[in-house]
Structures are given as structure tokens and as C-alpha cells.
Design a protein around this motif. Structure first.
Motif, PDB file in Angstrom:
ATOM      1  N   ILE A   1      12.534 -52.267   9.759  1.00 46.99           N
ATOM      2  CA  ILE A   1      12.570 -52.654   8.351  1.00 46.99           C
ATOM      3  C   ILE A   1      11.178 -52.690   7.718  1.00 46.99           C
ATOM      4  O   ILE A   1      11.036 -52.470   6.522  1.00 46.99           O
ATOM      5  CB  ILE A   1      13.310 -54.009   8.165  1.00 46.99           C
ATOM      6  CG1 ILE A   1      13.682 -54.213   6.690  1.00 46.99           C
ATOM      7  CG2 ILE A   1      12.488 -55.165   8.704  1.00 46.99           C
ATOM      8  CD1 ILE A   1      14.611 -53.180   6.144  1.00 46.99           C
TER       9      ILE A   1
ATOM     10  N   ASN B   1      23.194 -48.970   8.281  1.00 44.44           N
ATOM     11  CA  ASN B   1      24.239 -49.392   7.351  1.00 44.44           C
ATOM     12  C   ASN B   1      23.624 -49.484   5.962  1.00 44.44           C
ATOM     13  O   ASN B   1      22.431 -49.768   5.832  1.00 44.44           O
ATOM     14  CB  ASN B   1      24.800 -50.754   7.778  1.00 44.44           C
ATOM     15  CG  ASN B   1      26.136 -51.065   7.147  1.00 44.44           C
ATOM     16  OD1 ASN B   1      26.727 -50.234   6.473  1.00 44.44           O
ATOM     17  ND2 ASN B   1      26.612 -52.278   7.358  1.00 44.44           N
ATOM     18  N   ALA B   2      24.423 -49.248   4.942  1.00 42.94           N
ATOM     19  CA  ALA B   2      23.953 -49.378   3.565  1.00 42.94           C
ATOM     20  C   ALA B   2      25.136 -49.713   2.678  1.00 42.94           C
ATOM     21  O   ALA B   2      26.262 -49.320   2.968  1.00 42.94           O
ATOM     22  CB  ALA B   2      23.294 -48.083   3.092  1.00 42.94           C
TER      23      ALA B   2
ATOM     24  N   THR C   1      16.620 -54.775   0.042  1.00 43.49           N
ATOM     25  CA  THR C   1      17.349 -54.361  -1.153  1.00 43.49           C
ATOM     26  C   THR C   1      16.385 -53.759  -2.170  1.00 43.49           C
ATOM     27  O   THR C   1      15.251 -54.209  -2.313  1.00 43.49           O
ATOM     28  CB  THR C   1      18.072 -55.578  -1.771  1.00 43.49           C
ATOM     29  OG1 THR C   1      18.977 -56.112  -0.808  1.00 43.49           O
ATOM     30  CG2 THR C   1      18.844 -55.197  -3.027  1.00 43.49           C
TER      31      THR C   1
ATOM     32  N   VAL D   1      19.107 -45.085   8.413  1.00 45.29           N
ATOM     33  CA  VAL D   1      19.598 -46.451   8.231  1.00 45.29           C
ATOM     34  C   VAL D   1      20.904 -46.602   9.008  1.00 45.29           C
ATOM     35  O   VAL D   1      21.680 -45.666   9.130  1.00 45.29           O
ATOM     36  CB  VAL D   1      19.789 -46.817   6.735  1.00 45.29           C
ATOM     37  CG1 VAL D   1      18.465 -46.774   6.004  1.00 45.29           C
ATOM     38  CG2 VAL D   1      20.785 -45.912   6.056  1.00 45.29           C
TER      39      VAL D   1
ATOM     40  N   GLN E   1      17.082 -55.853   7.075  1.00 48.51           N
ATOM     41  CA  GLN E   1      17.623 -55.228   5.874  1.00 48.51           C
ATOM     42  C   GLN E   1      16.766 -55.570   4.675  1.00 48.51           C
ATOM     43  O   GLN E   1      16.031 -56.552   4.683  1.00 48.51           O
ATOM     44  CB  GLN E   1      19.066 -55.658   5.635  1.00 48.51           C
ATOM     45  CG  GLN E   1      19.242 -57.105   5.246  1.00 48.51           C
ATOM     46  CD  GLN E   1      20.702 -57.502   5.144  1.00 48.51           C
ATOM     47  OE1 GLN E   1      21.519 -57.101   5.966  1.00 48.51           O
ATOM     48  NE2 GLN E   1      21.025 -58.302   4.132  1.00 48.51           N
TER      49      GLN E   1
ATOM     50  N   SER F   1      14.001 -55.133  13.353  1.00 46.86           N
ATOM     51  CA  SER F   1      15.159 -54.604  12.645  1.00 46.86           C
ATOM     52  C   SER F   1      15.470 -55.568  11.504  1.00 46.86           C
ATOM     53  O   SER F   1      14.984 -56.685  11.475  1.00 46.86           O
ATOM     54  CB  SER F   1      16.361 -54.460  13.580  1.00 46.86           C
ATOM     55  OG  SER F   1      16.778 -55.726  14.033  1.00 46.86           O
TER      56      SER F   1
ATOM     57  N   THR G   1      21.378 -52.089  -0.706  1.00 47.09           N
ATOM     58  CA  THR G   1      20.852 -52.770   0.476  1.00 47.09           C
ATOM     59  C   THR G   1      21.040 -51.863   1.680  1.00 47.09           C
ATOM     60  O   THR G   1      22.090 -51.238   1.837  1.00 47.09           O
ATOM     61  CB  THR G   1      21.577 -54.111   0.709  1.00 47.09           C
ATOM     62  OG1 THR G   1      21.394 -54.936  -0.447  1.00 47.09           O
ATOM     63  CG2 THR G   1      21.033 -54.834   1.930  1.00 47.09           C
ATOM     64  N   ALA G   2      20.005 -51.779   2.519  1.00 46.37           N
ATOM     65  CA  ALA G   2      20.064 -50.937   3.710  1.00 46.37           C
ATOM     66  C   ALA G   2      19.566 -51.712   4.926  1.00 46.37           C
ATOM     67  O   ALA G   2      18.672 -52.550   4.808  1.00 46.37           O
ATOM     68  CB  ALA G   2      19.218 -49.685   3.519  1.00 46.37           C
ATOM     69  N   GLN G   3      20.161 -51.399   6.071  1.00 45.83           N
ATOM     70  CA  GLN G   3      19.740 -51.972   7.347  1.00 45.83           C
ATOM     71  C   GLN G   3      19.175 -50.857   8.219  1.00 45.83           C
ATOM     72  O   GLN G   3      19.659 -49.729   8.185  1.00 45.83           O
ATOM     73  CB  GLN G   3      20.919 -52.617   8.069  1.00 45.83           C
ATOM     74  CG  GLN G   3      21.461 -53.828   7.358  1.00 45.83           C
ATOM     75  CD  GLN G   3      22.663 -54.427   8.060  1.00 45.83           C
ATOM     76  OE1 GLN G   3      23.432 -53.710   8.687  1.00 45.83           O
ATOM     77  NE2 GLN G   3      22.832 -55.731   7.942  1.00 45.83           N
ATOM     78  N   THR G   4      18.161 -51.225   9.014  1.00 42.60           N
ATOM     79  CA  THR G   4      17.533 -50.258   9.904  1.00 42.60           C
ATOM     80  C   THR G   4      16.901 -50.976  11.090  1.00 42.60           C
ATOM     81  O   THR G   4      16.793 -52.198  11.091  1.00 42.60           O
ATOM     82  CB  THR G   4      16.466 -49.426   9.156  1.00 42.60           C
ATOM     83  OG1 THR G   4      15.989 -48.378   9.992  1.00 42.60           O
ATOM     84  CG2 THR G   4      15.309 -50.288   8.696  1.00 42.60           C
TER      85      THR G   4
END
Length: 118
Positions: A105, A70-71, A44, A68, A42, A40, A99-102
Motif C-alpha cells: 500500500i 480488491n477494489a 481511497t 490490486v 487499502q 499490505s 478504494t483499492a487493496q494491495t
């Protein structure tokens, strides 16, 4: 007569149709600043907006290859689901960093982006 475009999410569709408000397409830069926390993480991307949208109130839609968690960017997130994030952006600059979190990644990519006056 100008008609404002309307975005209609269709979760059962594999592809999307992207729109812009008369200014060309959003250019997506290379994935950078990757933080990998055992899979996991993030990352950009820099998105270059059509020049006619600079300084205006826009809706920026970014499609990712996976959901995702969060972004964020300089705009407010108005929706986040099924790999599509919509930002409400006032006084848009020429370039936006998103920027995104998943949870995966390594494989996350931006698959499409569009911007239109809000």
C-alpha cells in the motif's frame, strides 16, 4: 457518425491511451484514508468525472501502479487484473470514491483513469 470507443487491454505495453466520451478527463484526487497492515492495506482516491457523464451509465477504468487484490466504489467491478480495474457504473455522480487493496500500500498510486458512456 459517432463510433463507441473500444478498450483493448495490452498487457505487454508500459503505457496506455486513455479515452473519454467528449467530456474531458477524469481528475484524480490525493490518496487518502490509508490503512497499512504491515505493508499490505487499502487506500481511497476521489475521482471527479467529466460533467457530461453525470447521471449516465458509464464504464470507469482506473489504472494503478501495481496489481490490486480488491477494489470497489459505487459501481460493479467488471474486471480486475494487472493493476487495471474496470467498473460498470449506473447513474454516475460527479465524484466517485475508489478504494483499492494491495500487498504494498505504501507505493500504490492511481496512474490513470478514464470514463466513457457504456
Amino acid at each position: 457518425m459517432y463510433e463507441k470507443p473500444v478498450v483493448v487491454p495490452m498487457n505487454d505495453m508500459a503505457e496506455g491511451v486513455y479515452m473519454a466520451s467528449g467530456g474531458g478527463s477524469v481528475q484524480v484526487g490525493t490518496k487518502r484514508d490509508v490503512q497499512d497492515w504491515s505493508g499490505s492495506g487499502q487506500a481511497t482516491w476521489d475521482l471527479t468525472l467529466p460533467s457530461v457523464l453525470a447521471g449516465t451509465h458509464i464504464s470507469l477504468t482506473v489504472q494503478f501502479s501495481a496489481p490490486v487484490t480488491n477494489a470497489w466504489c459505487g459501481g460493479n467491478v467488471t474486471s480486475n487484473g494487472n493493476g487495471t480495474v474496470v467498473f460498470d457504473y449506473w447513474n454516475a455522480p460527479a465524484t466517485v470514491s475508489v478504494t483499492a487493496q494491495t500487498t504494498d500500500i505504501g507505493s500504490l498510486q492511481v496512474t490513470g483513469a478514464s470514463a466513457a458512456e457504456a
